[in-house]
Design an enzyme around this catalytic site. Structure first.
Site, PDB file in Angstrom:
ATOM      1  N   HIS A 243      10.728 -33.443  39.496  1.00  0.00           N
ATOM      2  CA  HIS A 243       9.841 -33.013  38.400  1.00  0.00           C
ATOM      3  C   HIS A 243       8.979 -31.851  38.889  1.00  0.00           C
ATOM      4  CE1 HIS A 243       7.291 -35.859  40.570  1.00  0.00           C
ATOM      5  NE2 HIS A 243       6.222 -35.509  39.862  1.00  0.00           N
TER       6      HIS A 243
ATOM      7  N   HIS B 188       5.505 -31.602  44.470  1.00  0.00           N
ATOM      8  CA  HIS B 188       6.956 -31.816  44.601  1.00  0.00           C
ATOM      9  C   HIS B 188       7.738 -30.503  44.638  1.00  0.00           C
ATOM     10  CE1 HIS B 188       6.780 -36.243  43.952  1.00  0.00           C
ATOM     11  NE2 HIS B 188       5.579 -35.862  43.545  1.00  0.00           N
TER      12      HIS B 188
ATOM     13  N   HIS C 226       5.988 -40.882  47.138  1.00  0.00           N
ATOM     14  CA  HIS C 226       4.694 -41.062  47.818  1.00  0.00           C
ATOM     15  C   HIS C 226       4.680 -42.363  48.618  1.00  0.00           C
ATOM     16  CE1 HIS C 226       2.218 -37.929  45.770  1.00  0.00           C
ATOM     17  NE2 HIS C 226       3.070 -38.115  44.776  1.00  0.00           N
TER      18      HIS C 226
HETATM   19 ZN    ZN Z   1       4.145 -36.238  39.929  1.00  0.00          ZN
END
Ligand code: ZN
Length: 256
Positions: free
Chosen positions: A57, A62, A172
């Site tokens: 995404h 990211h 994460h």
């Molecule tokens: Zn995110």
């Protein structure tokens, strides 16, 4: 075909990027590079040359390494087709109808919106691994920034239909906090208790809790367990629909 090697690259404060490399065809991809530095270092240490960048995404933690790594390695950037305008440097857009080919491997793309409206997962079926970004975490799920509880419940349900022994690589290291929250909902879940003991021991050594598996999440992650009698009792929602139980858990987690 030899198995893919998958290696964690810790980035920023609690992000994980992943290197995926194949000796057979000399390919090396990085999933969700938050920043270029740690990825560059991990590649150099292993003598690898980056060929692809995969994004689940568009969030900066990211994709923050996309442009620098693309420029340095001429790597091809693959991301959600429905979010082309928000993926820095994207070359190839993929979605549920457009699988992607990593050398000789067919990679399935699952559309799993809600954290963002075009979030995707990359499923390496032959290698039994799925990269879930910020949708499914170890004992948790992502925040609903661009979707409804029903959308997230549908996305998580899609992931739960993957094979039980498939390894889950998420975006994460949130296991400790997620597990603490899970125990408030389901304190008598013995598998959750055992898992939290493992997680505490790993985190005390600053070791990662990744990967999980689909089965382990089904047994310990409250967000995919809205049918648990104990969770329903805790929430006083005995007769509610799964999606409504899910929504109430997500609301509570936002305030946890
Ligand atoms: Zn995110």
């Amino acid at each position: 075909m030899t198995a893919l090697a998958i290696e964690l690259v810790p980035c920023l404060s609690d992000n994980y990027a992943y290197l995926i490399h194949s000796r057979d065809d000399g390919l090396c991809a990085v999933v969700d590079p938050s920043e270029p530095g740690p990825v560059r270092k991990a590649l150099a240490e292993r003598g690898l040359r980056l060929t692809h960048i995969l994004n689940t995404h568009h969030h900066f933690d990211h994709t923050g390494g996309n442009l620098a790594l693309k420029e340095e390695f001429h790597a091809e950037i693959v991301g959600p087709a429905k979010d082309r305008e928000r993926i820095p440097g994207i070359d190839v857009g993929v979605d549920g109808d457009t699988p992607w080919q990593f050398g000789s491997r067919a990679v399935r793309v699952l559309e799993i919106p809600a954290h963002t409206r075009a979030h995707i997962a990359f499923v390496f079926t032959q290698d039994n691994a799925v990269f879930t970004g910020d949708t499914l975490f170890t004992m948790g799920c992502g925040r609903l920034f661009e979707g409804t509880p029903a959308m997230m419940w549908d996305s998580l349900s899609k992931l739960m239909r993957l094979p039980g022994d498939m390894r889950v690589y998420c975006g994460h290291e949130y296991a400790l906090n997620n597990g603490r929250f899970a125990l408030t909902l389901e304190p008598s879940n013995s598998e959750l208790q055992v898992r939290m003991a493992d997680v505490r021991a790993l985190r005390a050594k600053n070791a990662p809790t990744i990967p999980s598996t689909i089965d382990l999440e089904k047994r310990t992650n409250p967000f995919v367990r809205p049918d648990s009698a104990e969770i329903r009792h805790t929430l006083n929602m005995a007769g509610a629909m799964d999606v409504d139980v899910f929504a109430e858990m997500r609301r509570r987690k936002d305030a946890f």
